[in-house]
Design an enzyme around this catalytic site. Structure first.
Site, PDB file in Angstrom:
ATOM      1  N   GLY A  13      34.632  38.951  46.359  1.00 57.52           N
ATOM      2  CA  GLY A  13      33.654  39.975  45.975  1.00 57.52           C
ATOM      3  C   GLY A  13      34.114  40.972  44.932  1.00 57.52           C
ATOM      4  O   GLY A  13      33.571  42.075  44.846  1.00 57.52           O
ATOM      5  N   ARG A  93      27.478  27.935  45.981  1.00 59.36           N
ATOM      6  CA  ARG A  93      26.506  26.882  46.291  1.00 59.36           C
ATOM      7  C   ARG A  93      25.476  26.824  45.176  1.00 59.36           C
ATOM      8  O   ARG A  93      25.171  27.848  44.562  1.00 59.36           O
ATOM      9  CB  ARG A  93      25.765  27.179  47.597  1.00 59.36           C
ATOM     10  N   HIS A 111      29.856  33.026  35.622  1.00 60.11           N
ATOM     11  CA  HIS A 111      30.612  31.775  35.715  1.00 60.11           C
ATOM     12  C   HIS A 111      31.908  31.904  34.904  1.00 60.11           C
ATOM     13  O   HIS A 111      31.875  32.380  33.765  1.00 60.11           O
ATOM     14  CB  HIS A 111      29.769  30.611  35.179  1.00 60.11           C
TER      15      HIS A 111
HETATM   16  C1  GAR Z   1      34.700  34.501  39.943  1.00 60.35           C
HETATM   17  O1  GAR Z   1      35.698  34.094  39.047  1.00 60.35           O
HETATM   18  C2  GAR Z   1      33.371  33.889  39.581  1.00 60.35           C
HETATM   19  O2  GAR Z   1      33.150  33.782  38.200  1.00 60.35           O
HETATM   20  C3  GAR Z   1      33.510  32.524  40.188  1.00 60.35           C
HETATM   21  O3  GAR Z   1      34.142  32.747  41.421  1.00 60.35           O
HETATM   22  C4  GAR Z   1      34.938  33.918  41.333  1.00 60.35           C
HETATM   23  C5  GAR Z   1      34.504  34.863  42.420  1.00 60.35           C
HETATM   24  O4  GAR Z   1      35.346  35.976  42.458  1.00 60.35           O
HETATM   25  N1  GAR Z   1      32.244  31.876  40.340  1.00 60.35           N
HETATM   26  C6  GAR Z   1      32.090  30.570  40.265  1.00 60.35           C
HETATM   27  O5  GAR Z   1      33.004  29.796  40.071  1.00 60.35           O
HETATM   28  C7  GAR Z   1      30.650  30.097  40.451  1.00 60.35           C
HETATM   29  N2  GAR Z   1      30.565  28.715  40.122  1.00 60.35           N
HETATM   30  P1  GAR Z   1      34.896  37.292  43.207  1.00 60.35           P
HETATM   31  O6  GAR Z   1      34.437  36.850  44.610  1.00 60.35           O
HETATM   32  O7  GAR Z   1      36.113  38.146  43.262  1.00 60.35           O
HETATM   33  O8  GAR Z   1      33.773  37.917  42.432  1.00 60.35           O
END
Ligand code: GAR
Length: 202
Positions: A13, A93, A111
């Site tokens: 998060g 998801r 992303h």
């Molecule tokens: C982030 O790097 C986000 O861009 C990625 O997951 C991470 C979540 O970090 N999202 C994806 O890969 C979606 N396909 P966070 O929970 O610390 O925000």
């Protein structure tokens, strides 16, 4: 008028936190996160929400017979909050068409790659293994395909020879924390216009 925001998050998060901070410090005005929903009971994103007095709801995908039912429950939760903007902040998801249609042009995802390269999971690892010299992140509207909707903002970072997945992910994450709030600010100010695939800023 305050823009009602909901956030879906599966993990740590930190992107959620960047939006919370940007609202609390006034960078994003006239907006409030009303609820954070997670598919993971242990997601630290839920804890972050509670720490800021935001409702935090775990919806267990395993207690529904299929994805439609699961997402139906998420929609029910969101409907209780009059949600006008749905943010995907590390939600791992693919959203089904019911939610996408319900919030048409009102769902924004972050992303960790320069789309349309390296869609899906482990984008930073995909970039390293491909051997790109420049990587980055993308904020985009969500449509019914994976990581394919109209692009709002992108930021690039260099890839170094000695990068690991973690070091690259960390460099990209710093930029995510800039462009995700910036995109939400633009949306909240009504400055994003979608023309086909192209997002124009006014
Ligand atoms: C982030 O790097 C986000 O861009 C990625 O997951 C991470 C979540 O970090 N999202 C994806 O890969 C979606 N396909 P966070 O929970 O610390 O925000």
């Amino acid at each position: 008028m305050t823009l009602n925001i909901a956030v879906l998050a599966s993990g740590r998060g930190s992107n959620l936190q960047s939006i919370i901070n940007s609202i609390e410090n006034g960078y994003i005005k006239d907006a409030a996160i009303r609820v954070v929903v997670s598919d993971k009971r242990e997601a630290y994103a839920l804890e972050r929400a509670r720490n800021h007095g935001i409702d935090a709801v775990f919806v267990d995908p395993l207690s529904f017979s299929d994805k439609d039912q699961y997402e139906g429950r998420i929609l029910e939760v969101l409907d209780g909050y009059d949600v006008e903007l749905l943010l995907l902040a590390g939600y791992m998801r693919l959203l089904g068409s019911n939610i996408v249609r319900h919030f048409k042009n009102r769902i924004i995802n972050i992303h960790p790659a320069l789309l349309p390269s390296f869609k899906g999971l482990h984008a930073q690892k995909q970039a390293l293994e491909y051997g790109v010299k420049v990587a980055g992140c993308t904020v985009h509207f969500v449509d019914e395909e994976m990581d394919s909707g109209p692009i709002i903002l992108q930021k690039c970072v260099p890839v170094f020879d000695d990068d690991t997945e973690d070091s690259l992910a960390e460099r990209i994450l710093k930029e995510e924390h800039q462009i995700f709030p910036e995109a939400v600010k633009l949306f909240a100010e009504g400055r994003l216009n979608i023309k086909g695939r192209i997002v124009l800023r006014s």
